[in-house]
Design an enzyme around this catalytic site. Structure first.
Site, short mmCIF file in Angstrom:
data_model
loop_
_atom_site.label_atom_id
_atom_site.label_comp_id
_atom_site.label_asym_id
_atom_site.label_seq_id
_atom_site.Cartn_x
_atom_site.Cartn_y
_atom_site.Cartn_z
N GLU A 125 0.84 -1.19 0.00
CA GLU A 125 0.00 0.00 0.00
C GLU A 125 0.88 1.25 0.00
O GLU A 125 2.11 1.16 0.10
CB GLU A 125 -0.95 -0.01 1.21
N HIS A 246 -8.94 10.20 3.92
CA HIS A 246 -8.65 9.10 3.00
C HIS A 246 -8.95 9.58 1.59
O HIS A 246 -10.00 10.17 1.33
CB HIS A 246 -9.49 7.87 3.33
N ARG A 292 -0.88 9.25 1.81
CA ARG A 292 -2.28 9.63 1.72
C ARG A 292 -2.51 11.14 1.68
O ARG A 292 -3.41 11.61 0.99
CB ARG A 292 -3.06 9.03 2.90
N HIS A 353 -11.04 10.45 7.73
CA HIS A 353 -10.85 9.02 7.90
C HIS A 353 -10.19 8.63 9.22
O HIS A 353 -10.60 7.66 9.86
CB HIS A 353 -10.00 8.50 6.74
N ARG A 388 -0.52 9.21 9.06
CA ARG A 388 -0.45 7.77 9.32
C ARG A 388 -0.20 7.00 8.03
O ARG A 388 -0.87 7.22 7.03
CB ARG A 388 -1.75 7.27 9.94
#
Length: 546
Positions: A125, A246, A292, A353, A388
């Site tokens: 990811e 997100h 992100r 998110h 994060r």
């Protein structure tokens, strides 16, 4: 509210755990052989952010990967603001924590092998330099939550209270005793009454606060309850300005909170404009696999530049069988909405998110109040920094739940339950006939937080938001003092408190770093410093009175 009379509490337990996701249930299971446990769940046990987590959990299982690499990736994603100590602790304990989940029965996807020992299928990811994401198809959170719920329901030392709200922690402020936590007031939603829990230790595992925004991927229960309660009890918070949006929430009226996992981009999905052209290579060298915050800002920028309602995530170039096998939940959900992801791109928008900041804890998950712990998204451990990294969240829940359990077990015999606690006094309050006020304030708060304290901020927007928050706090304080509590009132009270912490933290940061982007302070400062807020700074605010 004034708590006056001393009385025997409704419940007595060794450890009260407020929250029933991965963090809370992991802690309960680790403690259950040593103590009596009471788990408080605001909704059904299967409701919460854990259940809806799609992507997976990060840990080094590949022989070509390394803990040092996991550390480096996390530090880079955190934009210089991670605590290296917390990152090292988490990554070094990652594999053992996942093995514990496997031992509980969580069925992570495996690669067929005749070698005997299982080989797990690993996703990659955004932000990760290697494949290190263990997953259960695209419904990892559901697999974790249902497994832990089954285990918890079978244990005789764990008592479960579903559909109970935590109202406030009971500390020295109510009891006059030495500085510590002694239990909590809880609201029984079925009987609509406030009850009392006495406990040796209390653990907050209430999740994040993304419900403070109009558009969020989180379930309804994510209203920042633990952060607000800890703040009112005297705990510091840190880095509340870093709320992760997100990048890819499905844009459809029938799926307002449905997340499209980052693993889609890990398996080759491309972000495109409405005309079909890609745009991420123009924003970052890692393109769709950028962190992100970069991806979310890029989508937000392109939407505003083009006046478009959404951008598009396209994985239709992959074989249909591959898509259905790897993303069955997403495939079925989209198909039910009339979108065939094997043949067409998915409309996406960013959504609030994850709360990267939270209640300040140490590596044992201890807060500033003796006996009070915070684990999971409610906590600030220093792991996430300014952003994060994907699939480090469930990992943090399990690692720090185990750390808290060890610390509590060592102290169980040294603490006594306080069996006489101040009762909850409702003698001077009435039933509300003005529920419409709560609903109006609720919608107003979430809308101006989205408009003024969203992906891109300015000093003026933050100042406007703070003025609105202060007005709402006075209204809510008066309402709370004069009417009986309700679910909406309790959540609104907590969300307004969290909104203040987010805005004040954002105003403190005179730079743009990670998830916090301020047009008036677009550059990085040479030194990365966490934003710490202390309740004593704001004691005159009515929102801070329990």
């Amino acid at each position: 509210m004034q708590q006056l009379m001393q009385q025997k509490p409704t419940y007595e337990t060794d450890v009260l755990i407020i929250g029933s996701g991965a963090a809370g249930l992991t802690l309960a299971l680790h403690l259950a052989e040593h103590a009596r446990i009471l788990v408080l769940s605001k909704g059904p046990l299967t409701e919460g952010s854990t259940y809806y987590a799609q992507g997976g959990i990060a840990a080094v299982f590949d022989e070509d990967d390394s803990i040092d690499s996991h550390i480096d990736d996390t530090l880079v994603a955190g934009a210089g603001l991670c605590s290296r100590e917390a990152v090292e602790y988490t990554t070094q304990n990652a594999r053992a924590s996942l093995q514990w989940l496997i031992d509980q029965g969580v069925g992570f996807d495996q690669i067929d092998s005749n070698a005997g020992a299982p080989r797990y299928h690993l996703n990659r990811e955004g932000g990760h330099s290697h494949r290190r994401i263990l997953h259960a198809a695209d419904a990892t959170g559901k697999a974790v939550q249902t497994t832990l719920v089954d285990r918890v329901r079978q244990h005789p030392n764990i008592q479960l209270l579903e559909r109970f709200n935590a109202v406030d922690l009971i500390t020295s402020r109510q009891t006059g005793r030495p500085h510590a936590v002694y239990g909590a007031y809880i609201w029984n939603r079925k009987h609509e009454q406030v009850e009392t829990v006495a406990a040796k230790f209390v653990a907050l595992a209430t999740g994040g606060a993304s419900k403070v925004y109009q558009y969020t991927s989180n379930p309804d229960v994510a209203s920042g309850d633990g952060i607000a309660m800890a703040w009112r009890a005297g705990c510091r918070t840190a880095n509340m300005e870093f709320n992760q949006f997100h990048p890819t929430c499905l844009y459809h009226p029938g799926a307002q909170t449905f997340l499209l996992t980052e693993a889609l981009r890990g398996e080759g999905a491309l972000l495109k404009r409405p005309d079909g052209s890609r745009f991420m290579p123009e924003f970052h060298e890692a393109a769709e696999l950028a962190p992100r915050d970069v991806v979310a800002r890029a989508i937000d920028y392109e939407m505003k530049r083009l006046g478009a309602d959404c951008m598009y995530l396209d994985i239709s170039h992959q074989p249909a069988d591959f898509i259905k096998e790897h993303f069955p939940t997403i495939y079925e959900k989209c198909l039910a909405l009339g979108i065939d992801m094997t043949k067409e791109p998915l409309p996406v928008v960013p959504a609030a998110h994850y709360t990267c900041g939270g209640v300040v804890t140490d590596l044992h998950a201890q807060t500033d109040v003796p006996g009070l712990y915070a684990i999971g998204e409610v906590a600030y451990t220093g792991l996430h920094g300014a952003n994060r990294m994907a699939s480090n969240s469930l990992l943090e829940c399990v690692v720090f739940a185990q750390a808290a359990a060890k610390h509590i077990i060592q102290r169980l015999d040294k603490v006594q339950i306080t069996t006489q606690l101040p009762s909850w006094d409702e003698s001077k309050v009435n039933d509300s006939d003005e529920e419409v006020i709560i609903q109006h304030n609720w919608h107003e708060l979430r809308l101006f937080m989205w408009d003024y304290v969203g992906i891109v901020r300015t000093n003026k927007r933050l100042e406007r938001a703070l003025r609105r928050i202060e007005m709402l706090q006075h209204e809510i304080h008066d309402y709370y003092a004069n009417f009986k509590v309700s679910n909406n009132l309790l959540e609104l009270r907590n969300l307004v408190q969290v909104a203040e912490l987010i805005v004040r933290s954002a105003m403190e940061r005179k730079e743009s770093r990670g998830l916090h982007y301020n047009l008036d302070h677009p550059d990085l400062l040479p030194e990365a410093v966490p934003t710490l807020l202390t309740p004593a700074q704001f004691r005159t605010n009515p929102g801070n009175t329990a």
